[in-house]
Design a protein around this motif. Sequence first.
Motif, PDB file in Angstrom:
ATOM      1  N   ASP A   1      56.737   7.833  50.294  1.00  0.00           N
ATOM      2  CA  ASP A   1      56.634   8.299  48.914  1.00  0.00           C
ATOM      3  C   ASP A   1      56.480   9.824  48.968  1.00  0.00           C
ATOM      4  OD1 ASP A   1      55.632   9.117  46.387  1.00  0.00           O
ATOM      5  OD2 ASP A   1      54.891   7.089  46.015  1.00  0.00           O
ATOM      6  N   PRO A   2      57.345  10.578  48.272  1.00  0.00           N
ATOM      7  CA  PRO A   2      57.263  12.048  48.350  1.00  0.00           C
ATOM      8  C   PRO A   2      55.889  12.601  47.971  1.00  0.00           C
ATOM      9  CG  PRO A   2      59.295  11.368  47.271  1.00  0.00           C
ATOM     10  CD  PRO A   2      58.467  10.128  47.428  1.00  0.00           C
ATOM     11  N   ARG A   3      55.174  11.921  47.101  1.00  0.00           N
ATOM     12  CA  ARG A   3      53.838  12.400  46.718  1.00  0.00           C
ATOM     13  C   ARG A   3      52.862  12.342  47.880  1.00  0.00           C
ATOM     14  NH1 ARG A   3      51.636   8.468  42.690  1.00  0.00           N
ATOM     15  NH2 ARG A   3      52.602   7.057  44.204  1.00  0.00           N
ATOM     16  N   LEU A   4      53.140  11.415  48.830  1.00  0.00           N
ATOM     17  CA  LEU A   4      52.179  11.136  49.892  1.00  0.00           C
ATOM     18  C   LEU A   4      52.682  11.607  51.246  1.00  0.00           C
ATOM     19  CD1 LEU A   4      51.340   7.440  48.851  1.00  0.00           C
ATOM     20  CD2 LEU A   4      50.314   9.567  48.016  1.00  0.00           C
ATOM     21  N   ALA A   5      53.585  12.569  51.273  1.00  0.00           N
ATOM     22  CA  ALA A   5      54.185  13.002  52.544  1.00  0.00           C
ATOM     23  C   ALA A   5      54.208  14.516  52.636  1.00  0.00           C
ATOM     24  CB  ALA A   5      55.599  12.448  52.662  1.00  0.00           C
ATOM     25  N   GLU A   6      53.992  14.989  53.848  1.00  0.00           N
ATOM     26  CA  GLU A   6      54.128  16.413  54.119  1.00  0.00           C
ATOM     27  C   GLU A   6      54.752  16.598  55.493  1.00  0.00           C
ATOM     28  OE1 GLU A   6      50.258  18.150  53.976  1.00  0.00           O
ATOM     29  OE2 GLU A   6      49.664  17.404  55.947  1.00  0.00           O
ATOM     30  N   ARG A   7      55.394  17.748  55.668  1.00  0.00           N
ATOM     31  CA  ARG A   7      56.067  18.021  56.941  1.00  0.00           C
ATOM     32  C   ARG A   7      55.057  18.541  57.952  1.00  0.00           C
ATOM     33  NH1 ARG A   7      60.429  16.004  59.368  1.00  0.00           N
ATOM     34  NH2 ARG A   7      61.148  17.395  61.019  1.00  0.00           N
ATOM     35  N   GLY A   8      55.054  17.916  59.137  1.00  0.00           N
ATOM     36  CA  GLY A   8      54.170  18.336  60.210  1.00  0.00           C
ATOM     37  C   GLY A   8      54.950  18.702  61.453  1.00  0.00           C
ATOM     38  N   ARG A   9      54.249  19.009  62.483  1.00  0.00           N
ATOM     39  CA  ARG A   9      54.873  19.432  63.743  1.00  0.00           C
ATOM     40  C   ARG A   9      55.754  18.335  64.331  1.00  0.00           C
ATOM     41  NH1 ARG A   9      51.431  20.974  69.239  1.00  0.00           N
ATOM     42  NH2 ARG A   9      53.232  21.210  70.639  1.00  0.00           N
ATOM     43  N   TYR A  10      55.345  17.085  64.171  1.00  0.00           N
ATOM     44  CA  TYR A  10      56.067  15.969  64.811  1.00  0.00           C
ATOM     45  C   TYR A  10      56.899  15.138  63.826  1.00  0.00           C
ATOM     46  CZ  TYR A  10      52.762  17.115  68.519  1.00  0.00           C
ATOM     47  OH  TYR A  10      52.022  17.788  69.475  1.00  0.00           O
ATOM     48  N   GLY A  11      56.903  15.567  62.558  1.00  0.00           N
ATOM     49  CA  GLY A  11      57.644  14.812  61.561  1.00  0.00           C
ATOM     50  C   GLY A  11      56.827  14.663  60.287  1.00  0.00           C
ATOM     51  N   THR A  12      57.149  13.665  59.511  1.00  0.00           N
ATOM     52  CA  THR A  12      56.477  13.445  58.233  1.00  0.00           C
ATOM     53  C   THR A  12      55.096  12.839  58.451  1.00  0.00           C
ATOM     54  OG1 THR A  12      58.604  13.097  57.137  1.00  0.00           O
ATOM     55  CG2 THR A  12      56.643  12.292  56.007  1.00  0.00           C
ATOM     56  N   LEU A  13      54.082  13.460  57.851  1.00  0.00           N
ATOM     57  CA  LEU A  13      52.710  12.987  57.958  1.00  0.00           C
ATOM     58  C   LEU A  13      52.215  12.514  56.592  1.00  0.00           C
ATOM     59  CD1 LEU A  13      51.119  15.751  60.236  1.00  0.00           C
ATOM     60  CD2 LEU A  13      51.705  13.396  60.870  1.00  0.00           C
ATOM     61  N   PRO A  14      51.327  11.551  56.570  1.00  0.00           N
ATOM     62  CA  PRO A  14      50.777  11.103  55.283  1.00  0.00           C
ATOM     63  C   PRO A  14      49.739  12.089  54.768  1.00  0.00           C
ATOM     64  CG  PRO A  14      49.788   9.870  57.090  1.00  0.00           C
ATOM     65  CD  PRO A  14      50.851  10.728  57.700  1.00  0.00           C
ATOM     66  N   LYS A  15      49.574  12.098  53.443  1.00  0.00           N
ATOM     67  CA  LYS A  15      48.536  12.913  52.815  1.00  0.00           C
ATOM     68  C   LYS A  15      48.125  12.224  51.520  1.00  0.00           C
ATOM     69  CE  LYS A  15      51.349  15.836  49.798  1.00  0.00           C
ATOM     70  NZ  LYS A  15      51.611  17.221  49.331  1.00  0.00           N
ATOM     71  N   ILE A  16      47.008  12.654  50.965  1.00  0.00           N
ATOM     72  CA  ILE A  16      46.578  12.156  49.665  1.00  0.00           C
ATOM     73  C   ILE A  16      47.375  12.884  48.587  1.00  0.00           C
ATOM     74  CG2 ILE A  16      44.649  12.003  48.058  1.00  0.00           C
ATOM     75  CD1 ILE A  16      42.798  11.663  50.422  1.00  0.00           C
ATOM     76  N   GLY A  17      47.905  12.149  47.605  1.00  0.00           N
ATOM     77  CA  GLY A  17      48.729  12.746  46.561  1.00  0.00           C
ATOM     78  C   GLY A  17      47.924  13.602  45.603  1.00  0.00           C
ATOM     79  N   PRO A  18      48.623  14.436  44.810  1.00  0.00           N
ATOM     80  CA  PRO A  18      47.945  15.304  43.834  1.00  0.00           C
ATOM     81  C   PRO A  18      47.100  14.522  42.833  1.00  0.00           C
ATOM     82  CG  PRO A  18      50.256  15.907  44.065  1.00  0.00           C
ATOM     83  CD  PRO A  18      50.076  14.621  44.796  1.00  0.00           C
ATOM     84  N   ASP A  19      47.521  13.281  42.566  1.00  0.00           N
ATOM     85  CA  ASP A  19      46.774  12.441  41.629  1.00  0.00           C
ATOM     86  C   ASP A  19      45.723  11.586  42.319  1.00  0.00           C
ATOM     87  OD1 ASP A  19      48.558  10.895  43.015  1.00  0.00           O
ATOM     88  OD2 ASP A  19      49.379   9.838  41.267  1.00  0.00           O
ATOM     89  N   GLY A  20      45.487  11.825  43.621  1.00  0.00           N
ATOM     90  CA  GLY A  20      44.496  11.051  44.361  1.00  0.00           C
ATOM     91  C   GLY A  20      45.049   9.779  44.985  1.00  0.00           C
ATOM     92  N   ALA A  21      46.341   9.531  44.845  1.00  0.00           N
ATOM     93  CA  ALA A  21      46.936   8.314  45.410  1.00  0.00           C
ATOM     94  C   ALA A  21      46.861   8.354  46.928  1.00  0.00           C
ATOM     95  CB  ALA A  21      48.376   8.175  44.947  1.00  0.00           C
ATOM     96  N   ARG A  22      46.594   7.186  47.549  1.00  0.00           N
ATOM     97  CA  ARG A  22      46.472   7.095  49.001  1.00  0.00           C
ATOM     98  C   ARG A  22      47.506   6.121  49.561  1.00  0.00           C
ATOM     99  NH1 ARG A  22      40.378   5.130  49.866  1.00  0.00           N
ATOM    100  NH2 ARG A  22      41.288   3.387  48.700  1.00  0.00           N
ATOM    101  N   SER A  23      47.916   6.374  50.784  1.00  0.00           N
ATOM    102  CA  SER A  23      48.824   5.444  51.467  1.00  0.00           C
ATOM    103  C   SER A  23      48.188   4.061  51.579  1.00  0.00           C
ATOM    104  CB  SER A  23      49.161   5.981  52.864  1.00  0.00           C
ATOM    105  OG  SER A  23      49.857   7.203  52.786  1.00  0.00           O
ATOM    106  N   LEU A  24      46.885   4.019  51.779  1.00  0.00           N
ATOM    107  CA  LEU A  24      46.176   2.752  51.893  1.00  0.00           C
ATOM    108  C   LEU A  24      46.401   1.866  50.675  1.00  0.00           C
ATOM    109  CD1 LEU A  24      44.131   0.876  53.284  1.00  0.00           C
ATOM    110  CD2 LEU A  24      42.300   2.247  52.258  1.00  0.00           C
ATOM    111  N   ASP A  25      46.559   2.493  49.512  1.00  0.00           N
ATOM    112  CA  ASP A  25      46.765   1.725  48.276  1.00  0.00           C
ATOM    113  C   ASP A  25      48.241   1.558  47.936  1.00  0.00           C
ATOM    114  OD1 ASP A  25      43.911   1.650  47.805  1.00  0.00           O
ATOM    115  OD2 ASP A  25      44.080   3.761  47.218  1.00  0.00           O
ATOM    116  N   VAL A  26      49.008   2.651  48.048  1.00  0.00           N
ATOM    117  CA  VAL A  26      50.406   2.632  47.593  1.00  0.00           C
ATOM    118  C   VAL A  26      51.274   1.772  48.494  1.00  0.00           C
ATOM    119  CG1 VAL A  26      52.452   4.065  47.193  1.00  0.00           C
ATOM    120  CG2 VAL A  26      50.187   4.873  46.488  1.00  0.00           C
ATOM    121  N   TYR A  27      51.039   1.819  49.814  1.00  0.00           N
ATOM    122  CA  TYR A  27      51.880   1.088  50.753  1.00  0.00           C
ATOM    123  C   TYR A  27      51.357  -0.315  51.065  1.00  0.00           C
ATOM    124  CZ  TYR A  27      53.875   5.717  51.667  1.00  0.00           C
ATOM    125  OH  TYR A  27      54.477   6.952  51.544  1.00  0.00           O
ATOM    126  N   ALA A  28      50.240  -0.685  50.474  1.00  0.00           N
ATOM    127  CA  ALA A  28      49.656  -2.002  50.758  1.00  0.00           C
ATOM    128  C   ALA A  28      50.503  -3.113  50.152  1.00  0.00           C
ATOM    129  CB  ALA A  28      48.238  -2.077  50.209  1.00  0.00           C
TER     130      ALA A  28
END
Length: 397
Positions: A133-160
């Motif tokens: 989900d673009p809201r929950l992703a950021e570019r890191g050294r090794y590729g796409t990393l998860p992050k908490i979205g601007p609205d507080g959304a978490r991978s733990l909830d969105v991808y469950a």
Amino acid sequence: MPLASDTILTRPLGLRGEATARVQRWRAALQPRLLAGAALGAGALALAAFLVLSDDPLAGEPYAIAAITIRAPSAPAPEPAVPSRPDPASRSAGEVERASGVAVSRPDGATAPDSVVIRVPGNAPIQLNPAPDPRLAERGRYGTLPKIGPDGARSLDVYARPEASGLERGGAVAGRIALVVSGLGIGQAATQDAVQRLPPAVTLAFAPYGADVTRSAARAREAGHEVMVQVPMEPFDYPDNDPGPQTLLAGAKPAENLDRLAFVLARVPGAVGVTNFMGARLTAEAASLEPVLREIGARGLGFLDDGSSPRSLARDLARKAKVPAARAEIVVDAVPRPDAIDRELARLEEAARKAGFALGSATALPLSIDRIARWARDLESRGILLVPASRAMRSGP
């Protein structure tokens, strides 16, 4: 003396005297029979002529004449009356409920039709949200990393994986079980077997070293499994027992461990959380483990302790750091034998009945996959509902 009729014209040629007399007597005896035969022949000829020349179509056969009376057709017998179906509009709410099988919940003392329909089971498979989900992703050294979205959304909830609200057969829920099977993504045969044979509610954890781990995890999510990523952690007998080149070490600096953690997280987009791969020593060292747990929570993930080490501090440290976490109560295949696995699955089921919920873990051994698949076939008929492991982590700190 010769007979009067004995003349030269009647006497047989060459016979005289007594011989001629015998012939005459034979003729006298035969004459009546000849006359009778002639009469019979004449009768037969007359009968034949009668049959040929007569107008009788039956040619003389015996027959009888029967009178035929034409009657008026009788009226058909009336058909038995078919009871008419009741008008659906005239059926009571209770009758509609019983016929449809819809689960209904009512406030205390209320009766139909004062009802609230809470669930109508469907046949469509549960679909997981797309990842990343673009809201929950950021570019890191090794590729796409998860992050908490601007609205507080978490991978733990969105991808469950969404939970079912009850048993598909409509029975009462006696308990819920979450089960994590780890070690996926390295052997393609075992990974495919787990994805296809295990119920979709079973959470699958992927090791970061598989050549096609990203695609394998995506296929698991398409099949309805929520996924986690395994982080290699230092065991007590390291390096004799080496989890791999990106192992988080108890003696390493926090920055070094967090860099290795980033490599692992980038391998499995769409993960709801992290689980340990080995790690008996690291999970027993508070100073080394706590920064790792804080980073996991800051990226919107949960942590699941697989229960393999009795000395692990992970759950207590996660509670202190307010990181969503849970610990497996039973390692199903700690002893990899069919009877031992079946026994631990029965223990897991009994724990769920007593407490309402139980969390177990297993590895992707072919034997483990086979025994779990067999056990899960009629689990719902025993009142036990499989739920995703994210439920256990979300109910944590």
